[in-house]
Design a protein around this motif. Structure first.
Motif, mmCIF file in Angstrom:
data_model
loop_
_atom_site.group_PDB
_atom_site.id
_atom_site.type_symbol
_atom_site.label_atom_id
_atom_site.label_comp_id
_atom_site.label_asym_id
_atom_site.label_seq_id
_atom_site.Cartn_x
_atom_site.Cartn_y
_atom_site.Cartn_z
ATOM 1 N N GLU A 59 0.664 -1.284 -0.190
ATOM 2 C CA GLU A 59 0.063 0.103 -0.013
ATOM 3 C C GLU A 59 0.962 1.349 0.013
ATOM 4 O O GLU A 59 0.513 2.323 -0.910
ATOM 5 N N TRP A 60 1.794 1.308 0.872
ATOM 6 C CA TRP A 60 2.773 2.447 0.842
ATOM 7 C C TRP A 60 3.945 2.347 -0.003
ATOM 8 O O TRP A 60 4.652 3.358 0.093
ATOM 9 N N ARG A 61 3.816 1.496 -0.814
ATOM 10 C CA ARG A 61 4.995 1.319 -2.071
ATOM 11 C C ARG A 61 6.314 1.069 -1.362
ATOM 12 O O ARG A 61 7.417 1.463 -1.993
ATOM 13 N N ASP A 62 6.372 0.529 -0.110
ATOM 14 C CA ASP A 62 7.512 0.397 0.462
ATOM 15 C C ASP A 62 8.296 -0.976 0.428
ATOM 16 O O ASP A 62 9.224 -1.244 0.804
ATOM 17 N N LYS A 63 7.508 -1.701 0.065
ATOM 18 C CA LYS A 63 7.936 -3.356 -0.169
ATOM 19 C C LYS A 63 7.262 -3.780 -1.603
ATOM 20 O O LYS A 63 6.241 -3.363 -2.198
ATOM 21 N N SER A 64 8.012 -4.614 -2.080
ATOM 22 C CA SER A 64 7.645 -4.933 -3.405
ATOM 23 C C SER A 64 8.280 -6.277 -3.553
ATOM 24 O O SER A 64 9.025 -6.747 -3.165
ATOM 25 N N LEU A 65 7.601 -6.914 -4.858
ATOM 26 C CA LEU A 65 8.265 -8.400 -4.986
ATOM 27 C C LEU A 65 7.877 -8.544 -6.693
ATOM 28 O O LEU A 65 6.898 -8.334 -7.124
ATOM 29 N N ARG A 66 9.000 -9.039 -7.491
ATOM 30 C CA ARG A 66 8.845 -9.292 -8.732
ATOM 31 C C ARG A 66 8.175 -10.838 -8.994
ATOM 32 O O ARG A 66 8.874 -11.712 -8.260
ATOM 33 N N VAL A 67 7.297 -10.941 -9.884
ATOM 34 C CA VAL A 67 6.670 -12.041 -9.903
ATOM 35 C C VAL A 67 6.400 -12.202 -11.476
ATOM 36 O O VAL A 67 6.154 -11.347 -12.241
ATOM 37 N N PRO A 68 6.412 -13.427 -12.023
ATOM 38 C CA PRO A 68 5.849 -13.838 -13.398
ATOM 39 C C PRO A 68 4.445 -13.474 -13.669
ATOM 40 O O PRO A 68 3.641 -13.676 -12.651
ATOM 41 N N ALA A 69 4.107 -13.174 -14.717
ATOM 42 C CA ALA A 69 2.601 -12.929 -14.945
ATOM 43 C C ALA A 69 1.907 -14.160 -14.838
ATOM 44 O O ALA A 69 0.950 -14.046 -14.452
ATOM 45 N N ALA A 70 2.423 -15.356 -15.217
ATOM 46 C CA ALA A 70 1.953 -16.413 -15.023
ATOM 47 C C ALA A 70 1.363 -16.877 -13.677
ATOM 48 O O ALA A 70 0.547 -17.719 -13.428
ATOM 49 N N ALA A 71 2.130 -16.073 -12.695
ATOM 50 C CA ALA A 71 1.644 -16.312 -11.143
ATOM 51 C C ALA A 71 0.080 -15.944 -10.817
ATOM 52 O O ALA A 71 -0.463 -16.615 -9.999
ATOM 53 N N PHE A 72 -0.580 -15.331 -11.746
ATOM 54 C CA PHE A 72 -1.748 -15.151 -11.726
ATOM 55 C C PHE A 72 -2.654 -15.891 -12.411
ATOM 56 O O PHE A 72 -3.838 -16.000 -12.351
ATOM 57 N N ASP A 73 -2.233 -17.152 -13.054
ATOM 58 C CA ASP A 73 -3.198 -18.072 -13.557
ATOM 59 C C ASP A 73 -3.918 -18.868 -12.655
ATOM 60 O O ASP A 73 -3.450 -19.125 -11.540
ATOM 61 N N ARG A 74 -4.868 -19.122 -13.090
ATOM 62 C CA ARG A 74 -6.067 -19.951 -12.173
ATOM 63 C C ARG A 74 -5.338 -20.845 -11.394
ATOM 64 O O ARG A 74 -5.710 -21.322 -10.253
#
Length: 267
Positions: free
Chosen positions: A174-189
């Protein structure tokens, strides 16, 4: 606190959305967090979502947190969000509006938002709010999730990123102080719900793409450059509407609710 880059920051409430992002994005859309159903589950038997404590005094909130039994027989299991992602079925706002007979979409949408966040504001239509409660109870429908990327929307996001040829994104707190790179495929059902450990997933970004949610909101803002938009409009997959020059980031609020900057002139 480190300043958030504008392309990752939500517009202040007094500045029109398109004016705020004029140098970062060419198109912005409001994306409605869906109502949803989960086969074999119901809100009356499996509770899921944020617990609201209303306008209670600070000590009352502390007492609630420290004395309320955390686990009940109706609580959703720990992995229920992944169950929602895997088996959940979206229910469109337009279908709910039609089902309860609400005539004006603006009034309906504002009431949905205020009903979800348990607000007692005077512009919440109580007849619509009662109808929403009856509809969800009778049809085993969960209300829209708030503040975050909804689990039920992840597969839709996966398909949209595929259409945009985006292979990887950064998810943000929410505060843009934490982030993580993930592959787009991580959102697959077929995959577990995407998680930012210890934080809410309140923003998703890639080159020329940004989707974010604010606290106590059920509408996300999806930003695109012309290049990405030319590949696919969000409204081909998401329920929502295009942002116009007169709209502010609290899109469901009346414009005259607070003092705003003047509407920008169209060139």
């Amino acid at each position: 606190m480190k300043q958030v880059p504008r392309h990752l920051d939500r517009p202040p409430l007094d500045t029109p959305i398109l004016q705020w992002w004029a140098n970062e994005y060419d198109f912005v859309y409001a994306i409605l967090n869906p109502f949803f159903k989960v086969p074999s589950y119901s809100p009356s038997t499996t509770q899921y979502g944020v617990t609201h404590v209303g306008n209670s005094a600070l000590q009352d909130i502390i007492n609630f947190v420290t004395t309320t039994k955390i686990s009940t027989s109706n609580d959703a299991p720990d992995d229920f969000d992944s169950t929602i992602k895997r088996t959940g079925q979206q229910v469109l706002w337009s279908d709910v509006q039609r089902a309860i007979g609400a005539e004006d979409f603006v009034e309906f949408a504002r009431t949905v938002w205020l009903w979800v966040v348990h607000s007692d504001r005077s512009d919440k239509n109580l007849a619509i709010a009662r109808a929403l409660t009856r509809y969800c109870d009778e049809n085993h429908v969960y209300p829209p999730e708030e503040d975050v990327l909804p689990a039920v929307l992840e597969p839709t996001l996966s398909e949209y990123l595929r259409r945009l040829s985006i292979d990887e994104v950064t998810i943000w707190s929410e505060w843009r102080d934490k982030s993580l790179r993930v592959p787009a495929a991580a959102f697959d059902r077929s995959n577990p719900v995407v998680d930012l450990p210890g934080e809410k997933c309140s923003g998703i970004a890639a080159e020329g793409f940004f989707l974010s949610w604010e606290f106590d909101d059920v509408v996300g803002l999806l930003c695109l450059t012309e290049e990405l938009h030319s590949k696919s409009s969000p409204l081909e997959l998401f329920e929502g509407f295009a942002i116009t020059p007169s709209m502010y980031s609290d899109v469901l609020n009346p414009v005259d609710l607070i003092e705003r900057n003047p509407r920008p002139k169209l060139s």
